[in-house]
Motif scaffolding. Structure first.
Motif, PDB file in Angstrom:
ATOM      1  N   VAL A  42       5.571  -1.876  -2.370  1.00  0.00           N
ATOM      2  CA  VAL A  42       4.647  -1.846  -1.418  1.00  0.00           C
ATOM      3  C   VAL A  42       5.037  -1.022  -0.333  1.00  0.00           C
ATOM      4  O   VAL A  42       4.446   0.287   0.296  1.00  0.00           O
ATOM      5  N   PHE A  43       6.128  -1.157   0.121  1.00  0.00           N
ATOM      6  CA  PHE A  43       6.975  -0.368   1.282  1.00  0.00           C
ATOM      7  C   PHE A  43       7.110   1.171   0.653  1.00  0.00           C
ATOM      8  O   PHE A  43       6.684   2.078   1.686  1.00  0.00           O
ATOM      9  N   ALA A  44       7.680   1.083  -0.348  1.00  0.00           N
ATOM     10  CA  ALA A  44       7.834   2.502  -0.935  1.00  0.00           C
ATOM     11  C   ALA A  44       6.563   3.268  -1.179  1.00  0.00           C
ATOM     12  O   ALA A  44       6.414   4.527  -0.764  1.00  0.00           O
ATOM     13  N   GLY A  45       5.637   2.621  -1.408  1.00  0.00           N
ATOM     14  CA  GLY A  45       4.262   3.263  -1.631  1.00  0.00           C
ATOM     15  C   GLY A  45       3.621   3.839  -0.224  1.00  0.00           C
ATOM     16  O   GLY A  45       3.038   4.866  -0.165  1.00  0.00           O
ATOM     17  N   LEU A  46       3.781   2.931   0.836  1.00  0.00           N
ATOM     18  CA  LEU A  46       3.161   3.360   2.200  1.00  0.00           C
ATOM     19  C   LEU A  46       4.074   4.544   2.569  1.00  0.00           C
ATOM     20  O   LEU A  46       3.643   5.436   3.082  1.00  0.00           O
ATOM     21  N   GLN A  47       5.258   4.566   2.161  1.00  0.00           N
ATOM     22  CA  GLN A  47       6.070   5.691   2.745  1.00  0.00           C
ATOM     23  C   GLN A  47       5.792   6.819   1.956  1.00  0.00           C
ATOM     24  O   GLN A  47       5.538   8.177   2.531  1.00  0.00           O
ATOM     25  N   GLU A  48       5.599   6.745   0.758  1.00  0.00           N
ATOM     26  CA  GLU A  48       4.958   7.845  -0.211  1.00  0.00           C
ATOM     27  C   GLU A  48       3.774   8.433   0.268  1.00  0.00           C
ATOM     28  O   GLU A  48       3.389   9.749   0.434  1.00  0.00           O
ATOM     29  N   LEU A  49       2.907   7.503   0.645  1.00  0.00           N
ATOM     30  CA  LEU A  49       1.464   7.977   1.194  1.00  0.00           C
ATOM     31  C   LEU A  49       1.535   8.511   2.248  1.00  0.00           C
ATOM     32  O   LEU A  49       0.966   9.535   2.692  1.00  0.00           O
ATOM     33  N   ASN A  50       2.345   8.191   3.200  1.00  0.00           N
ATOM     34  CA  ASN A  50       2.627   8.823   4.483  1.00  0.00           C
ATOM     35  C   ASN A  50       3.017  10.479   4.430  1.00  0.00           C
ATOM     36  O   ASN A  50       2.693  11.136   4.983  1.00  0.00           O
TER      37      ASN A  50
ATOM     38  N   HIS B 214       8.959  -9.541   2.638  1.00  0.00           N
ATOM     39  CA  HIS B 214       7.812  -9.242   3.555  1.00  0.00           C
ATOM     40  C   HIS B 214       7.648  -7.924   4.073  1.00  0.00           C
ATOM     41  O   HIS B 214       8.644  -7.047   4.544  1.00  0.00           O
ATOM     42  N   LEU B 215       6.473  -7.356   4.065  1.00  0.00           N
ATOM     43  CA  LEU B 215       6.061  -6.122   4.639  1.00  0.00           C
ATOM     44  C   LEU B 215       5.904  -6.275   6.167  1.00  0.00           C
ATOM     45  O   LEU B 215       5.181  -7.116   6.417  1.00  0.00           O
ATOM     46  N   GLN B 216       6.404  -5.643   6.798  1.00  0.00           N
ATOM     47  CA  GLN B 216       6.315  -5.662   8.364  1.00  0.00           C
ATOM     48  C   GLN B 216       5.475  -4.643   8.737  1.00  0.00           C
ATOM     49  O   GLN B 216       6.093  -3.443   8.547  1.00  0.00           O
TER      50      GLN B 216
END
Length: 141
Positions: free
Chosen positions: A42-50, A20-22
């Motif tokens: 998805v989590f890794a992608g959000l970290q990279e996007l950030n 789960h993504l929190q």
């Protein structure tokens, strides 16, 4: 491909646990923890996007001041824009001065032309651009 504009300004933090993504969201007067079933990618992608967004929209150091125009507004005393750096600067009524990075010239022109700076700011600028307070004061802008 269809592109959509994102406003992730209410997202404070993200994590990934047990499939789960929190997302920790700021709902103004309270925080909300939202969980969405998602792969760890998805989590890794959000970290990279950030990281990408932080590098791309970092505000330049305020070496030179931006010329400010006095305005008639209940929200702000003055506004200014650096077209070369795409930085909008606003001096709020309480004296706090903020800079907003990556502001398009059209947004500056629309802000300059609007009948209500406060409404335009709240609808089009606040939460849509990386901001940095350059003069400290008690402002939630």
């Amino acid at each position: 491909m269809k592109l959509s504009r994102l406003n992730l300004s209410s997202v404070i933090a993200v994590a990934h646990t047990n499939g789960h993504l929190q997302l920790l969201l700021n709902r103004g007067d309270e925080l909300e923890l939202l969980e969405i079933e998602a792969p760890v990618a998805v989590f890794a992608g959000l970290q990279e996007l950030n990281e990408i967004v932080a590098e791309a929209t970092a505000l330049p150091p305020a070496n030179e001041s931006i010329a400010m125009l006095p305005i008639n507004s209940s929200m702000a005393n003055a506004v200014g824009y650096d077209a070369d750096m795409s930085v909008l600067q606003i001096e709020f009524r309480n004296g706090a001065v903020y800079q907003y990075a990556g502001v398009e010239p059209e947004v500056w022109q629309d802000l300059h032309d609007t009948n209500s700076v406060g409404k335009y700011f709240n609808n089009e600028i606040r939460g849509n651009y990386l901001s940095s307070r350059i003069y400290e004061n008690d402002c939630d802008c």
